[in-house]
Write an enzyme that holds these catalytic residues in place. Structure first.
Site, mmCIF file in Angstrom:
data_model
loop_
_atom_site.group_PDB
_atom_site.id
_atom_site.type_symbol
_atom_site.label_atom_id
_atom_site.label_comp_id
_atom_site.label_asym_id
_atom_site.label_seq_id
_atom_site.Cartn_x
_atom_site.Cartn_y
_atom_site.Cartn_z
ATOM 1 N N ARG A 90 0.829 -1.205 0.000
ATOM 2 C CA ARG A 90 0.000 0.000 0.000
ATOM 3 C C ARG A 90 0.865 1.257 0.000
ATOM 4 O O ARG A 90 0.559 2.237 -0.690
ATOM 5 C CB ARG A 90 -0.918 0.002 1.224
ATOM 6 C CG ARG A 90 -1.746 1.272 1.341
ATOM 7 C CD ARG A 90 -2.617 1.272 2.591
ATOM 8 N NE ARG A 90 -3.391 2.497 2.678
ATOM 9 C CZ ARG A 90 -4.290 2.746 3.617
ATOM 10 N NH1 ARG A 90 -4.525 1.846 4.566
ATOM 11 N NH2 ARG A 90 -4.951 3.900 3.635
ATOM 12 N N ASN A 144 -10.726 -4.071 -1.155
ATOM 13 C CA ASN A 144 -10.607 -3.053 -2.202
ATOM 14 C C ASN A 144 -9.699 -3.504 -3.339
ATOM 15 O O ASN A 144 -8.799 -4.312 -3.133
ATOM 16 C CB ASN A 144 -10.040 -1.768 -1.593
ATOM 17 C CG ASN A 144 -11.096 -0.973 -0.848
ATOM 18 O OD1 ASN A 144 -12.220 -0.866 -1.298
ATOM 19 N ND2 ASN A 144 -10.735 -0.428 0.303
ATOM 20 N N CYS A 164 -19.140 -1.701 1.153
ATOM 21 C CA CYS A 164 -18.282 -0.575 1.508
ATOM 22 C C CYS A 164 -18.954 0.165 2.658
ATOM 23 O O CYS A 164 -20.171 0.143 2.793
ATOM 24 C CB CYS A 164 -18.101 0.355 0.304
ATOM 25 S SG CYS A 164 -17.025 1.776 0.607
ATOM 26 N N HIS A 194 -16.465 3.950 -4.313
ATOM 27 C CA HIS A 194 -15.541 5.078 -4.128
ATOM 28 C C HIS A 194 -15.701 6.152 -5.210
ATOM 29 O O HIS A 194 -14.800 6.949 -5.437
ATOM 30 C CB HIS A 194 -14.084 4.605 -4.042
ATOM 31 C CG HIS A 194 -13.797 3.878 -2.763
ATOM 32 N ND1 HIS A 194 -12.530 3.460 -2.417
ATOM 33 C CD2 HIS A 194 -14.599 3.495 -1.737
ATOM 34 C CE1 HIS A 194 -12.575 2.845 -1.246
ATOM 35 N NE2 HIS A 194 -13.832 2.858 -0.819
ATOM 36 N N TYR A 244 -13.859 10.344 -1.772
ATOM 37 C CA TYR A 244 -12.952 9.960 -2.854
ATOM 38 C C TYR A 244 -13.090 10.845 -4.086
ATOM 39 O O TYR A 244 -12.194 10.861 -4.935
ATOM 40 C CB TYR A 244 -13.177 8.484 -3.226
ATOM 41 C CG TYR A 244 -12.755 7.551 -2.116
ATOM 42 C CD1 TYR A 244 -11.445 7.091 -2.026
ATOM 43 C CD2 TYR A 244 -13.655 7.169 -1.133
ATOM 44 C CE1 TYR A 244 -11.049 6.268 -0.991
ATOM 45 C CE2 TYR A 244 -13.270 6.340 -0.091
ATOM 46 C CZ TYR A 244 -11.961 5.896 -0.028
ATOM 47 O OH TYR A 244 -11.567 5.089 1.012
#
Length: 421
Positions: A90, A144, A164, A194, A244
């Protein structure tokens, strides 16, 4: 009822356990299996999970295992909350795109594509093993990028629904501002995972009064601050975009900001180290306050509600989920995965009808759906050219030189996770 959580060694898991304990009348779990290859983390999380159940007098049995096949055997539902490559991967997703002047984020843009490429093959392998063990089990995906992962699962014929926590977070926030119970708030929540907008906030149900104009007039500053957006954006749109959308509406500002501070992954890694130390304390028998800063707020409540509905055990009849479009948004293919209110039951999720969308939103949704088509193709079949095309199609990239540079960086940073590389 037996549930399995793949990625059960996550520091998120005590949030999920707390919800299972508090909402046991909605979802009466007899056995819960936490599955994770990281035995050391699993032991810490599993110990805390048992203490949380014991404190709240939950009689369900919690077991832990590193054996996926054993863990999912005979499960009625399997929750997926895994992170392939961990926080180290990440951190890369959030940093190397900045070298090309693009947003570094783990679910959208180049970083989001990297995560999809690492994740889709692993999730499909897990799902096939679940199907071999118990073809009737539901798969609830919290991993995700949820939209792409859920589409991969559905296209492979799995019984899957994506989840989500953005929508339930808005519902709870708006209920607090309106001083009503959360169950009284219905969201006109539309878009992709998102990439959503709250087009209306209705009291009492889908046909209730739309109080969104009142919310924006009386609490616009609070809402904009929570989104980390200029209030002018919210006022001009007249709707509430998800957090987002900041990456789209203020891309250059976000890139500059991200270049001046540590990545979110670095922050979370430090937080996880502290959380795991807490989890090892044999006197701790509740989720610590620090966990609220980790993310995933209200995930447990959404997961319980969804699992209960899918397993025919109650749950709300209408929930925000990720599922096939099925004509709901007429400008998208039927097999696109959208995030909207849907009727959920033992047969799965059926999206509710939504009003015709303004081209301002429909255009971006269509653009990102096209990117997701190409991203899934790259995740399933591999190849530098497919990666490049997906990057070029993404509205946060969209330039040949950017896509070229990002393709090389993505492959270089993810080679160990990409069988074809």
């Amino acid at each position: 009822m037996k549930l399995a959580v793949v990625g059960g060694g996550s520091t998120y898991t005590p949030e999920l356990i707390d919800g299972f304990a508090r909402l046991r009348d909605t979802l009466p779990i007899e056995e819960l299996v936490l599955v994770d290859p990281a035995a050391d983390r699993l032991e810490l999380v599993g110990g805390l999970a048992r203490r949380i159940f014991a404190k709240q007098d939950h009689t369900g049995k919690i077991t832990t295992t590193t054996d996926l096949d054993a863990g999912v055997a005979d499960a009625d539902a399997v929750l997926l909350q895994l992170r392939v490559g961990g926080q180290a991967a990440r951190n890369q997703d959030e940093t190397w795109p900045l070298e090309c002047g693009c947003v570094g984020q783990e679910t959208t843009g180049a970083g989001g594509l990297a995560k999809a490429l690492r994740t889709v093959p692993v999730v499909l392998d897990i799902a096939e093993r679940v199907r071999r063990t118990n073809p009737d089990a539901w798969i609830i995906d919290f991993t995700n990028p949820v939209g792409i992962v859920t589409r991969a699962l559905l296209q492979a014929g799995h019984k899957a629904v994506g989840l989500c926590n953005v929508a339930i977070g808005f519902q709870r926030k708006f209920a607090r501002l309106l001083e009503v119970e959360p169950g009284q708030v219905h969201l006109d929540h539309v878009g992709l995972n998102h990439l959503t907008w709250e087009l209306g906030v209705r009291l009492g149900g889908p046909d209730g009064e739309n109080v969104l104009p009142k919310l924006l007039a009386e609490h616009g500053d609070t809402i904009a601050d929570d989104l980390r957006m200029d209030r002018r954006i919210v006022d001009r749109l007249g709707v509430v975009p998800s957090y987002y959308l900041r990456y789209f509406y203020a891309h250059d500002e976000v890139v500059r900001e991200l270049g001046t501070k540590p990545s979110r992954a670095a922050e979370v890694a430090a937080m996880e180290k502290e959380l795991l130390a807490m989890y090892g304390d044999p006197t701790l028998d509740e989720k610590p306050e620090l966990l609220a800063k980790r993310g995933g707020a209200f995930y447990s409540e959404a997961a319980v509600d969804l699992a209960a509905s899918l397993l025919g055990n109650g749950g709300s009849p209408v929930q925000v989920v990720n599922t096939y479009n099925k004509g709901t948004l007429p400008f998208l293919p039927d097999d696109a995965v959208i995030e909207v209110q849907a009727r959920v039951g033992h047969d799965g999720a059926t999206p509710l009808a939504v009003p015709a969308l303004d081209p301002l939103y429909a255009g971006l949704i269509a653009n990102v759906t096209a990117y997701e088509d190409l991203a899934l193709e790259a995740a399933l079949r591999g190849g530098r050219d497919r990666v490049f095309k997906a990057l070029l199609a993404h509205p946060l990239i969209g330039q040949f030189d950017y896509a070229e540079g990002l393709t090389d960086r993505l492959i270089a940073h993810n080679r160990e996770h990409l069988a074809w590389a």
